[in-house]
Design a protein around this motif. Structure first.
Motif, mmCIF file in Angstrom:
data_model
loop_
_atom_site.group_PDB
_atom_site.id
_atom_site.type_symbol
_atom_site.label_atom_id
_atom_site.label_comp_id
_atom_site.label_asym_id
_atom_site.label_seq_id
_atom_site.Cartn_x
_atom_site.Cartn_y
_atom_site.Cartn_z
ATOM 1 N N THR A 24 0.807 -1.217 0.000
ATOM 2 C CA THR A 24 0.000 0.000 0.000
ATOM 3 C C THR A 24 0.842 1.270 0.000
ATOM 4 O O THR A 24 0.319 2.352 -0.265
ATOM 5 N N GLY A 25 2.133 1.145 0.302
ATOM 6 C CA GLY A 25 2.987 2.321 0.332
ATOM 7 C C GLY A 25 2.831 3.157 1.585
ATOM 8 O O GLY A 25 3.250 4.315 1.616
ATOM 9 N N GLN A 26 2.248 2.595 2.622
ATOM 10 C CA GLN A 26 2.063 3.333 3.867
ATOM 11 C C GLN A 26 3.381 3.453 4.628
ATOM 12 O O GLN A 26 4.185 2.524 4.649
ATOM 13 N N LEU A 27 3.563 4.608 5.260
ATOM 14 C CA LEU A 27 4.757 4.857 6.052
ATOM 15 C C LEU A 27 4.423 4.902 7.537
ATOM 16 O O LEU A 27 3.259 5.018 7.930
ATOM 17 N N MET A 28 5.455 4.822 8.363
ATOM 18 C CA MET A 28 5.315 4.971 9.802
ATOM 19 C C MET A 28 6.495 5.784 10.312
ATOM 20 O O MET A 28 7.473 6.010 9.585
ATOM 21 N N LEU A 29 6.400 6.206 11.563
ATOM 22 C CA LEU A 29 7.458 7.005 12.167
ATOM 23 C C LEU A 29 8.248 6.125 13.122
ATOM 24 O O LEU A 29 7.679 5.508 14.028
ATOM 25 N N SER A 30 9.557 6.057 12.899
ATOM 26 C CA SER A 30 10.412 5.175 13.683
ATOM 27 C C SER A 30 11.435 5.990 14.471
ATOM 28 O O SER A 30 12.053 6.922 13.928
ATOM 29 N N PHE A 31 11.625 5.616 15.742
ATOM 30 C CA PHE A 31 12.608 6.284 16.593
ATOM 31 C C PHE A 31 13.717 5.321 16.975
ATOM 32 O O PHE A 31 13.499 4.124 17.166
ATOM 33 N N ASP A 32 14.921 5.883 17.081
ATOM 34 C CA ASP A 32 16.066 5.129 17.585
ATOM 35 C C ASP A 32 17.140 6.147 17.943
ATOM 36 O O ASP A 32 16.976 7.350 17.720
ATOM 37 N N TYR A 33 18.240 5.647 18.492
ATOM 38 C CA TYR A 33 19.333 6.536 18.879
ATOM 39 C C TYR A 33 20.391 6.585 17.778
ATOM 40 O O TYR A 33 20.902 5.548 17.354
ATOM 41 N N TYR A 34 20.677 7.801 17.329
ATOM 42 C CA TYR A 34 21.707 8.036 16.322
ATOM 43 C C TYR A 34 22.619 9.152 16.854
ATOM 44 O O TYR A 34 22.526 10.309 16.402
ATOM 45 N N PRO A 35 23.496 8.834 17.795
ATOM 46 C CA PRO A 35 24.330 9.881 18.428
ATOM 47 C C PRO A 35 25.278 10.582 17.466
ATOM 48 O O PRO A 35 25.756 11.683 17.747
ATOM 49 N N ASP A 36 25.542 9.955 16.305
ATOM 50 C CA ASP A 36 26.447 10.569 15.333
ATOM 51 C C ASP A 36 25.722 11.521 14.382
ATOM 52 O O ASP A 36 26.360 12.183 13.561
ATOM 53 N N LYS A 37 24.395 11.591 14.492
ATOM 54 C CA LYS A 37 23.617 12.474 13.630
ATOM 55 C C LYS A 37 23.243 13.745 14.391
ATOM 56 O O LYS A 37 22.798 13.675 15.539
ATOM 57 N N PRO A 38 23.394 14.911 13.776
ATOM 58 C CA PRO A 38 23.065 16.162 14.466
ATOM 59 C C PRO A 38 21.564 16.285 14.725
ATOM 60 O O PRO A 38 20.748 15.808 13.935
ATOM 61 N N ALA A 39 21.232 16.937 15.825
ATOM 62 C CA ALA A 39 19.836 17.179 16.168
ATOM 63 C C ALA A 39 19.382 18.470 15.509
ATOM 64 O O ALA A 39 19.777 19.567 15.919
ATOM 65 N N ILE A 40 18.569 18.348 14.471
ATOM 66 C CA ILE A 40 18.067 19.519 13.754
ATOM 67 C C ILE A 40 16.719 19.926 14.341
ATOM 68 O O ILE A 40 15.722 19.218 14.183
ATOM 69 N N LEU A 41 16.702 21.055 15.051
ATOM 70 C CA LEU A 41 15.484 21.555 15.670
ATOM 71 C C LEU A 41 15.123 22.898 15.043
ATOM 72 O O LEU A 41 15.993 23.759 14.858
ATOM 73 N N HIS A 42 13.850 23.094 14.754
ATOM 74 C CA HIS A 42 13.411 24.304 14.064
ATOM 75 C C HIS A 42 12.891 25.369 15.029
ATOM 76 O O HIS A 42 12.951 26.557 14.724
ATOM 77 N N ASN A 43 12.362 24.938 16.161
ATOM 78 C CA ASN A 43 11.909 25.877 17.201
ATOM 79 C C ASN A 43 10.971 26.962 16.663
ATOM 80 O O ASN A 43 11.161 28.149 16.891
ATOM 81 N N ILE A 44 9.960 26.547 15.936
ATOM 82 C CA ILE A 44 9.014 27.518 15.373
ATOM 83 C C ILE A 44 7.610 27.387 15.968
ATOM 84 O O ILE A 44 6.712 28.108 15.560
ATOM 85 N N THR A 45 7.437 26.497 16.909
ATOM 86 C CA THR A 45 6.150 26.376 17.581
ATOM 87 C C THR A 45 6.381 25.974 19.029
ATOM 88 O O THR A 45 7.292 25.210 19.334
ATOM 89 N N MET A 46 5.552 26.500 19.919
ATOM 90 C CA MET A 46 5.667 26.199 21.340
ATOM 91 C C MET A 46 4.495 25.356 21.820
ATOM 92 O O MET A 46 4.365 25.075 23.008
#
Length: 201
Positions: free
Chosen positions: A125-147
């Protein structure tokens, strides 16, 4: 006249009590009242085609929540439009989690490398999901545009995920599935199968 008024008042109280009872049954039977959950937002700067509300949110393959809302949000800094994905994480699904874990004490997870990324949920069906894991070598990109909700960082979406889904021969799979179903139906309804059943009995 007084008796009619009393009957009306009693009727209103009865209806109200029944309505409250029905609401209570629905809330408690669904278990929502007892769920400890936190809402977070994740931003994507690329396509999320295939991700829909209700899609699973998983951590290392284990479901911990679901997608609650997907919308577009303008980012003034880059003058670009981001995709805002609000997720509901059920902390009760993680056994042994201290009460202090979660909002507002979630920054430690980000510092340790917690990142979100899109993964294929269903190849057909081509459906996606959201997956979390730890990637300490990847930078944390935060946009901080909503509170409204605390933000969790996401990894850039790989174009390979959409290329892979486009290459899936969905039409051929559908045709083969129909042929297989027709063959099974013919086999089940054939006299030979019934005769075999009779012989075994």
């Amino acid at each position: 006249m007084s008796k009619k008024a009393n009957k009306t008042i009693i009727g209103v109280f009865v209806v109200g009590a029944v309505a409250l009872l029905a609401i209570g049954i629905l809330v408690f039977s669904s278990g929502e009242f007892f769920k400890q959950s936190d809402k977070y937002v994740v931003f994507f700067d690329g396509s999320v085609k295939g991700l829909s509300e209700g899609a699973p949110v998983i951590f290392r393959g284990v479901r911990i929540g679901s997608v609650k809302d997907i919308s577009l949000l303008y980012e003034p800094k880059t003058r670009d439009v981001l995709i805002s994905v609000v997720i509901d994480v059920e902390l009760s699904r993680v056994q042994g989690v201290p009460e202090i874990i979660g909002y507002p004490n979630y920054a430690a997870f980000i510092e340790n490398g917690l990142r979100a990324r899109l993964e294929i949920q269903n190849f057909i069906t081509g459906q996606l999901m959201l997956s979390f894991d730890y990637y300490p070598d990847k930078p944390a990109i935060l946009h901080n545009i909503t509170m409204q909700y605390p933000e969790l960082p996401a990894l850039p979406t790989s174009p390979d995920i959409f290329k892979l889904m486009d290459e899936i021969p969905i039409k051929e799979i559908s045709i083969n599935l129909e042929k297989t179903t027709a063959g099974i139906s013919k086999l089940v309804n054939s006299e030979g199968l019934y005769g075999l059943k009779s012989a075994l009995q």
